[in-house]
Motif scaffolding. Structure first.
Motif, PDB file in Angstrom:
ATOM      1  N   THR A  99      17.640   6.006  13.449  1.00  0.00           N
ATOM      2  CA  THR A  99      18.477   7.029  12.846  1.00  0.00           C
ATOM      3  C   THR A  99      17.722   7.767  11.750  1.00  0.00           C
ATOM      4  OG1 THR A  99      20.433   5.740  13.332  1.00  0.00           O
ATOM      5  CG2 THR A  99      20.632   7.378  11.585  1.00  0.00           C
ATOM      6  N   GLU A 132      24.892   9.546  14.312  1.00  0.00           N
ATOM      7  CA  GLU A 132      25.356   8.218  14.690  1.00  0.00           C
ATOM      8  C   GLU A 132      26.816   7.983  14.304  1.00  0.00           C
ATOM      9  OE1 GLU A 132      23.506   5.160  12.028  1.00  0.00           O
ATOM     10  OE2 GLU A 132      23.102   4.309  13.985  1.00  0.00           O
ATOM     11  N   ASP A 150      22.216  10.633  18.733  1.00  0.00           N
ATOM     12  CA  ASP A 150      22.133   9.256  18.235  1.00  0.00           C
ATOM     13  C   ASP A 150      23.243   8.411  18.845  1.00  0.00           C
ATOM     14  OD1 ASP A 150      21.365   7.070  16.801  1.00  0.00           O
ATOM     15  OD2 ASP A 150      21.324   8.085  14.848  1.00  0.00           O
TER      16      ASP A 150
HETATM   17 MG   LIG Z   1      21.026   4.075  13.853  1.00  0.00          MG
END
Ligand SMILES: [Mg+2]
Ligand SMILES: Nc1ncnc2c1ncn2[C@@H]1O[C@H](COP(=O)(O)OP(=O)(O)OP(=O)(O)O)[C@@H](O)[C@H]1O
Ligand SMILES: Nc1ncnc2c1ncn2[C@@H]1O[C@H](COP(=O)(O)OP(=O)(O)OP(=O)(O)O)[C@@H](O)[C@H]1O
Ligand SMILES: CC(C)C[C@H](N)C(=O)O
Ligand SMILES: [Mg+2]
Lengths: 290, 255, 336, 236, 405
Positions: free
Chosen positions: D45, D87, D161
């Motif tokens: 990330t 994310e 993500d």
């Molecule tokens: Mg992550």
């Protein structure tokens, strides 16, 4: 009947005045979620600058322009120096804007002197006329008109553009807005400037209404603007309008019928709204479960 | 079979939208029940109703025979209903250890004690540390929760739930975002609890292999209603489930 | 283990500091400075009580002056109407604290269900109503003329007053420190961080909020009591928003969520105020010293974003972490 | 030989005092799906965020279409045609689904409308809940909204993500199809824990561990390399 | 740090917070300064609002006080051979600060006199200190009756007029047999006290109070109250108002004068007068306007103000001066002895010349009886504010307030 009419009209005018003082804060506090305790300082500056320029030029509308420009410039300075580092952090906002409020109020005395100043409406708005038994003060009609114009203009812009949405989105998640390709910094700056200009304009329009301005008007009426925004509901322009009118009317009627409670009317009204409808009368926010 | 929790005609509507619709289910005690269903089927909402985060517009919930429909989430936790959250829900500015320690403290019923230093209860900290080891998070014990990577937060969430030692565990997608490498370890934890056989687990998951591996029975929610309740293998064969939920993936997706 | 040792060290440090302060009036007899320090102690107590709400429980109140004022009026009214004897002093204090407890309990039950700025604004309204009431109940409060009263001679002596304030500060500081470090204190912090999660861990949050607001209200009232005793005059301004804002500013400047912070903040604000306003005697340039005072606030936010105590604590933690990180890195290198 | 669209070169990223990324490098070829793999906390990330300018690299460079974008502002980077699905979904909770989409739209032309139809067709739930606040959606619906928001603009590069997280299998399938479909025009960097999905749509992969790129190659090689899978991904 | 005066840089505009005894101030006093240096100075601590909302008042007091000392000592800045040192402290209009500053003055600077302050709250917070330290305190310009009333102590002397005097003067200006009067005042102790004193005086003169209106002190809209006043059909509307949210505009807008209701109030300082443009023609009273009194002291004051500050003295300038004169006068009589108890005896009943004529400290409550002025506001060429024009001087006896201690 005449009495009711007169009380109502004057209540509405006072309400509109409150709306003008609070409208800028609806953007800055309601929409951008900035606890700007220096807001009152902005309208004090608008009042003094506007009155000064009005005095120089002899033209009331040049005074209005002067106030707006002062608001824009001060708004830009405030946003850039004071607010930018503290977005999203209420605690720091309180501290830094209270500090700035002291600076603004005191600077006002440096620039314009510590004395209070008289302010009169231009001749064509001065005085009153009577219909039947009711005295109607011209400047109050003007205030009501200005309130409507400001309201219409601002709601039009908020409705027709994405700006309102973007600001709200930016408050919730600044990074994501940027990741969507939006220069949120610039938008925050612009909205803050507009909010400040509205405050300054409100301050200037307030001047001939009360007939006198002094450096501390910002301190005296700043909290008041917060009250209006909270009663109306965060981020809702029409909420602020309704709340301001409500407060104005309540004051007018209470002062006439229940004078002993008039002193407490603002606080009572706010307490009642918060206890029974905490999100404010017309909230657009606070739907999230968080 | 004995049932730990039962719902009777349970419904909730948000505005006009009925998210859970007249749901009457029984969840057998000390068994492992999985809940599946398309996104928005009402699984999380169902959990929210069971754990008291939401009040139903209609219907009742019985826990161990007692009507708990009107009880708050706090009371339900104390009665033994614990849950994890789908959207990570921890104390962001506290350390990982403190997050878990608070759960342990609650479980030990130390709530209004204000005279002693909290360190006096050293065993709470030790217990919290044990739990962190269990979910492979011991190295992050002193990190502030907000700084954890996504998967790490999921593990923290599980540790906090385990600390409550509740009879009923409601797990809402506990392994979502958890890395392949670590899923087995968490599965191990869940399995261990299951094998002890003294707790009831209800799991929401979209990972079919996990469901198949763990479940005693599977409930399928669809548009807020109970579509089927059966053994895992039967559910996999169910045509509606295949077309509305699994799509073409179900047979390949067993790596 | 290490942690426990550290707590004790800091306790000794604070105690030592308290003792040093206790000696001050005997070696340094600048009485108006003593008065300033007394005010610092008093506002330190008041700000600590505010920090219980703001820093530990995450509650922003704009009406804390309410309790300060109730404390101040409570003791003042009793003393004004009776002989200035120790008995009536104690009675006055009890009346003040009792009233504050009752009011904070009722106010808490009424208002604490509201969140964030809704609560803040509601408390603002309540305090505003108290101000109006004090203004209107003139036979009791003297209205805006205020009340002048006398206190037992023993406390008229500035040194005794100083010691009273200091002892109060120290005792309250240590009690509150214990409170915030107790299991209950930890739950408060959890509430600050995430109310809903705290509930689903099995804690009822409402009672916690009421408990802390009563404690905070009583401590604030005690601050008000000392304030009234130290100047022997009060008027309705004790209910003004400014009083709340002072506590708020002291807490933020010192560092929210640390008990020493509010005391540091009180010291800093009171002293900066004193110092800067005196500057105007030095040169007329400083006539507008309030500008400098405002700039102090701004600078604190820029250089100590978490308040002074908070930022120092943070720096310390970071340094510790860095060391640990380095150690870890070395370990890694060795391992690989 | 395919062109390199994005080149991440030896970036180091610190968050506070923590050294999160340590000399991470990789290349993304135009038209490919590049997958970043690695266990929790590996730095996947953070890598995407560094590309977006949301975290700043203390050294190293990110070159996109031969332009160094390392030090640019996030909104500039986004305007260059880089879309991002974070994310945590990054939904604006108080805005409705429609408003979320509207904020995301960079243009309001016909092509955008077309893409809108396409997206709503893929995720009919979004159409159904058009006027619902984003914060009230179910977890999966949020995920869909987040993906839809990124799809709505004409992007040359998409950073996604963990899109499959929280999605029902049938929706995962749709997302996979959509990615396949878009590959024509859009290059994709994907972080994904669902190895089935990653391996079926990925072209090449990089494995991150402890903030470092530890392995890279073609996806079809990895699929068959049991040793590698076990070593880095714990898949037996 | 404040007690030792730096040299006060000459020609600045009076911004110095303190002007010590430095001889450059009075050039004709250069002899004598040598031997006076050896003598213990008389120290006077002046508390005033030098910043914040009331700073304008504070500064008027300050300027007046400086000039008063200069005048009373003929520029020597010393009395009975002792030099005079003045220390100004800013109360910031906060009782707590006022008390702290008073303590500083008493403890650190060891002042012989206290003077002040610009607000009644600040003053009430320190009056007991005067007694405790046995120092004379001259109250100026705070007006609350209670200072010389229920909270009186014998060390307190007041050169300022008090609320009741205002009220009596206000009544004297308009009340007469059969006159109907309505009142408007803020809903605060200040407003209510003022009106109750006014009512007593006006009714004593045979007038009838037909309506009392008390809008909130921070009201922005007064129309509801003005409505009621119109309905009550009085001959006069008597207004007591302090604070900047003035009702004048609205009174004018509602055209009370057109409806046959005359307005009356106390005329404020010049800056505030400029906001009373709409009230031209009003009859009322004032504490001071620089061309009303006809005496030498005032002539001197007007001239000196012009020289030094380039302005005319304003509302509270003569008050500051009177306070200074009273101190010097008392010291002359005591031959430089500043002992409080001694001075009390001297000052009780003492008369002294001020810009407002002769003032006398009434023995019973130490309130200085003084002239007030019945005036009419008139428009005048060259003035951007309505100018108070004298109707008649209200003699000290005429405006003597009731004794209430
Ligand atoms: Mg992550
Ligand atoms: N607080 C709420 N207000 C309004 N609608 C809600 C709320 N919470 C959930 N919903 C709606 O109820 C429906 C069911 O949501 P729920 O979160 O239970 O789905 P789910 O089955 O858990 O889905 P997923 O697998 O995506 O997590 C959704 O359509 C959602 O939009
Ligand atoms: N703000 C922060 N402060 C300190 N450490 C952080 C911060 N944000 C992330 N980290 C740490 O950086 C490392 C990398 O995080 P990152 O989110 O990039 O991992 P990831 O590979 O995406 O993991 P996941 O699969 O769990 O999402 C983690 O160890 C995490 O704990
Ligand atoms: C005339 C003013 C100096 C009165 C001041 N507001 C007071 O309270 O005394
Ligand atoms: Mg769900």
């Amino acid at each position: 009947m005449d009495l009711i009419f007169s009380l109502t009209l004057n209540g509405l005018a006072t309400g509109m005045l409150f709306f003008l003082l609070a409208a800028g804060l609806t953007l800055i506090f309601g929409l951008m979620d900035v606890l700007n305790f220096a807001h009152g300082g902005l309208f004090a500056w608008g009042a003094f600058t506007g009155v000064w320029i009005y005095g120089l030029s002899g033209n009331f509308f040049v005074g209005i322009l002067g106030a707006i420009v002062a608001g824009l410039v001060l708004g830009a300075i405030t946003e850039y120096l004071i607010i930018k580092p503290v977005y999203g952090n209420h605690i720091q906002q309180i501290l830094i804007t209270l500090g700035f409020m002291l600076v603004l109020t005191e600077m006002l005395k440096v620039v314009y002197g510590p004395n209070q100043r008289a302010a009169q409406p231009p001749e064509y708005l001065d005085g009153s006329f009577t219909i039947g038994d009711v005295t109607i003060i011209k400047y109050r009609l003007f205030i009501i008109l200005m309130g409507i114009i400001i309201f219409a203009l601002t709601s039009y812009v908020l409705k027709k553009t994405k700006i309102g949405l973007i600001v709200r989105a930016g408050v919730m998640n600044k990074e994501m807005v940027q990741a969507l390709g939006i220069n949120i910094r610039l938008i925050f700056l612009a909205v803050f400037m507009v909010g400040s200009a509205m405050a300054a304009l409100g301050g200037f329009l307030f001047a001939p209404y009360s007939g006198v301005i002094y450096a501390e008007i910002g301190l005296d009426y700043g909290i008041f603007a917060f009250i209006v925004v909270v009663i109306g509901g965060m981020g809702s322009l029409s909420g602020s309008l309704m709340a301001a009118l409500l407060v104005g009317l309540a004051q007018a009627y209470m002062q006439y019928y229940v004078p002993s409670l008039a002193l407490a009317v603002n606080m009572l009204l706010m307490a009642a709204v918060l206890l029974f409808r905490p999100q404010g009368l017309f909230s657009v926010k606070g739907v999230s479960t968080k | 079979m004995e049932h730990i929790i039962e719902t009777n005609n349970l419904s909730i509507a948000f505005g006009g939208h009925v998210a859970v619709d007249s749901l009457s289910v029984k969840i057998p005690k000390n068994k492992f029940t999985s809940v599946i269903g398309p996104n928005g089927a009402g699984k999380t909402t169902f959990f929210n109703l069971l754990s008291g985060q939401l009040r139903p517009t209609n219907g009742e919930i019985f826990y161990k025979g007692e009507n708990i429909t009107k009880k708050s989430s706090t009371e339900r936790t104390r009665m033994g209903i614990g849950r994890s959250f789908q959207i990570t829900n921890v104390f962001p500015n506290l350390t990982v250890l403190e997050n878990v320690r608070l759960a342990v403290q609650s479980n030990e019923k130390i709530r209004y004690q204000m005279m002693f230093h909290f360190k006096k209860y050293k065993k709470f900290e030790e217990k919290a540390m044990e739990l962190l080891e269990l979910v492979l998070l011991e190295t992050k014990a002193d990190s502030v929760a907000i700084n954890l990577a996504h998967g790490e937060k999921r593990k923290l969430e599980i540790a906090m739930l385990l600390a409550l030692e509740t009879d009923l565990l409601l797990l809402d997608e506990p392994t979502a975002g958890m890395s392949l490498e670590e899923v087995p370890a968490i599965l191990e934890v869940i399995k261990k609890i299951k094998e002890k056989g003294d707790r009831t687990i209800v799991l929401i998951e979209h990972k079919m292999d996990m469901i198949l591996d763990l479940s005693d029975q599977v409930m399928v929610l669809f548009n807020g209603q109970l579509l089927a309740q059966d053994s895992p293998s039967e559910i996999m064969e169910n045509k509606t489930v295949q077309s509305a939920y699994l799509g073409g993936l179900h047979d390949e997706n067993s790596a | 283990m290490r942690q426990l040792g550290k707590v004790q060290i800091s306790t000794w440090v604070y105690l030592l500091f308290g003792c040093l302060l206790a000696v001050v009036p005997f070696v340094y007899d600048n009485l108006s400075m003593l008065f300033l320090i007394i005010q610092i102690f008093i506002f330190g107590i008041f700000a600590m009580s505010y920090d219980l709400l703001l820093g530990y429980t995450g509650i922003v109140s704009f009406g804390h002056a309410m309790f300060f004022g109730v404390g101040a009026y409570g003791v003042s009214i009793v003393l004004e109407r009776n002989e200035p004897t120790l008995f009536f002093l104690i009675l006055g204090i009890l009346v003040a604290l009792g009233a504050a407890a009752i009011i904070s309990f009722i106010a808490g039950v009424l208002t604490l269900r509201l969140k964030s700025h809704f609560y803040a604004m509601l408390t603002l309204a309540l305090a505003g109503l108290f101000l109006v009431a004090a203004e209107k109940m003139r036979s009791l409060t003297g209205g805006s003329d205020g009340l002048i009263f006398t206190i037992p001679d023993f406390f008229k002596d500035r040194t005794n007053m100083y010691l009273l304030a200091l002892i109060s500060l120290v005792v309250i500081f240590f009690s509150l420190r214990r409170l915030t470090n107790s299991p209950l204190g930890r739950v408060l912090v959890a509430i600050r961080e995430n109310e809903q999660r705290t509930m689903s861990l099995g804690y009822k949050i409402f009672p916690y909020k009421v408990i802390i607001s009563v404690i905070s209200g009583v401590v604030a009232a005690f601050g008000g009591v000392l304030y009234a005793l130290s100047i022997r005059f009060i008027d309705t301004t004790v209910f003004a928003v400014d009083v709340t804002l002072d506590a708020l500013l002291m807490t933020i400047i010192g560092g929210v969520g640390t008990l020493i912070g509010p005391i540091i903040g009180a010291g800093l604000i009171e002293y900066a105020h004193h110092f800067l306003s005196e500057l105007s005697d030095v040169h007329w340039i400083f006539e507008r010293w309030i500008i400098l005072f405002g700039i102090v606030y701004i600078l604190v936010v820029i250089f100590f974003p978490m308040g002074i105590a908070g930022s120092i604590k943070n720096m310390y933690m970071k340094r510790k972490h860095k060391k640990e990180a380095k150690v870890q890195q070395k370990d890694n290198q060795i391992a690989s | 030989m395919m062109k390199t669209l994005l080149k991440v070169d030896e970036i180091n990223t610190y968050i506070d005092q923590f050294h999160i990324l340590q000399n991470v490098s990789f290349e993304v070829k135009t038209g490919e799906v590049t997958v970043l793999l690695g266990r929790n906390g590996a730095g996947k990330t953070t890598t995407l965020r560094t590309i977006m300018g949301l975290n700043s690299a203390s050294s190293g460079s990110v070159v996109y279409k031969d332009e160094d974008i390392t030090k640019q502002n996030t909104h500039h980077i986004a305007r260059k045609g880089i879309g991002y699905v974070p994310e945590d979904q990054g939904i604006f909770a108080d805005l409705t689904v429609g408003e979320n989409m509207r904020v995301a739209m960079q243009k309001e032309d016909d092509a955008t409308k077309e893409r809108m139809d396409w997206v709503l067709n893929m995720f009919p739930d979004l159409k159904k809940f058009w006027n619902k606040a984003g914060g009230q959606l179910s977890g999966g619906q949020k995920q869909m909204l987040s993906i839809a928001r990124a799809y709505i603009n004409e992007n040359d590069l998409l950073l996604i993500d963990e899109p499959s997280k929280g999605l029902a299998p049938i929706i995962v399938e749709k997302v996979m199809e959509s990615i396949q479909e878009m590959k024509e025009k859009t290059t994709i960097v994907l972080v994904e824990q669902n190895f089935y999905m990653a391996s079926s749509i990925g072209d090449s992969f990089y494995i991150l561990d402890d903030g470092m790129t530890v392995h890279s190659g073609k996806m079809n090689e990895l699929k068959d390399d049991e040793v590698l899978k076990k070593k880095y991904l714990g898949i037996a | 740090a404040a007690c030792n005066s730096e040299d006060t840089s000459g020609g600045d505009n009076g911004n110095d917070q303190e002007q010590g005894s430095d001889s450059e101030q009075g050039d004709d006093g250069s002899e004598g300064s040598d031997d006076s240096a050896s003598k213990e100075p008389i120290k006077i601590g002046v508390l005033a609002s030098l910043s914040g909302a009331l700073e304008v008042y504070g500064k008027q007091t300050q300027q007046g006080f400086d000039l008063g000392i200069e005048y009373a000592t003929d520029g020597t800045m010393e009395v009975a051979g002792r030099p005079i040192e003045i220390i100004y402290e800013d109360t910031e209009t906060t009782p707590q600060v006022a008390r702290q500053k008073a303590l500083k003055l008493l403890e650190e600077d060891k002042v012989d006199f206290l003077v002040g302050s610009s607000s009644s709250g600040d003053t009430l917070a320190v009056v007991d200190l005067a007694q405790e330290y046995e120092k004379i305190m001259i109250v100026e310009p705070a007006v609350a009756d209670s200072i010389t009333g229920e909270n009186f102590n014998e060390y307190i002397f007041r050169t300022a007029r008090n609320s009741s005097q205002d009220a009596v003067a206000g009544a004297a200006a308009i009340a007469d047999e059969g006159v109907k009067i309505a009142t408007l005042a803020p809903d605060s102790a200040f407003g209510r006290d003022g009106i109750s004193a006014f009512k007593e005086a006006a009714e004593g003169l045979g007038a009838e109070i037909v309506l009392e209106e008390y809008p909130p002190a921070d009201a922005t809209d007064f129309t509801a109250n003005i409505q009621k006043i119109i309905q009550a059909e009085p001959d006069y509307l008597f207004v007591v108002w302090a604070g900047a949210n003035t009702p004048w505009n609205q009174i004018a807008d509602m055209d009370l004068q057109g409806k046959g209701i005359k307005i009356s109030t106390g005329a404020p300082d010049i800056a505030a007068l400029s906001t009373m443009q709409p009230l031209v023609g009003m009859e009322g009273f004032t504490v001071y306007y620089h061309d009303l009194p006809d005496n030498e002291v005032n002539d001197w004051l007007v001239q000196k103000m012009e020289e030094k500050h380039g302005t005319v003295p304003d509302l509270f300038t003569p008050g500051g001066m009177s306070a200074a004169i009273s101190i010097v006068e008392a010291l002359k009589q005591s031959e430089g002895d500043a002992t409080g108890s001694k001075l009390i005896d001297i000052m009780e009943g003492m008369s002294f010349e001020t810009p407002k004529g002769t003032m006398t400290f009434r023995p019973e409550d130490h309130q200085a009886l003084q002239s007030l002025y019945s005036i009419t506001l008139e428009e005048k060429e060259g003035f951007d504010y309505p100018v108070p024009v004298l109707n008649r001087v209200l003699s000290p006896e005429e405006t003597a307030p009731p004794i209430r201690n």
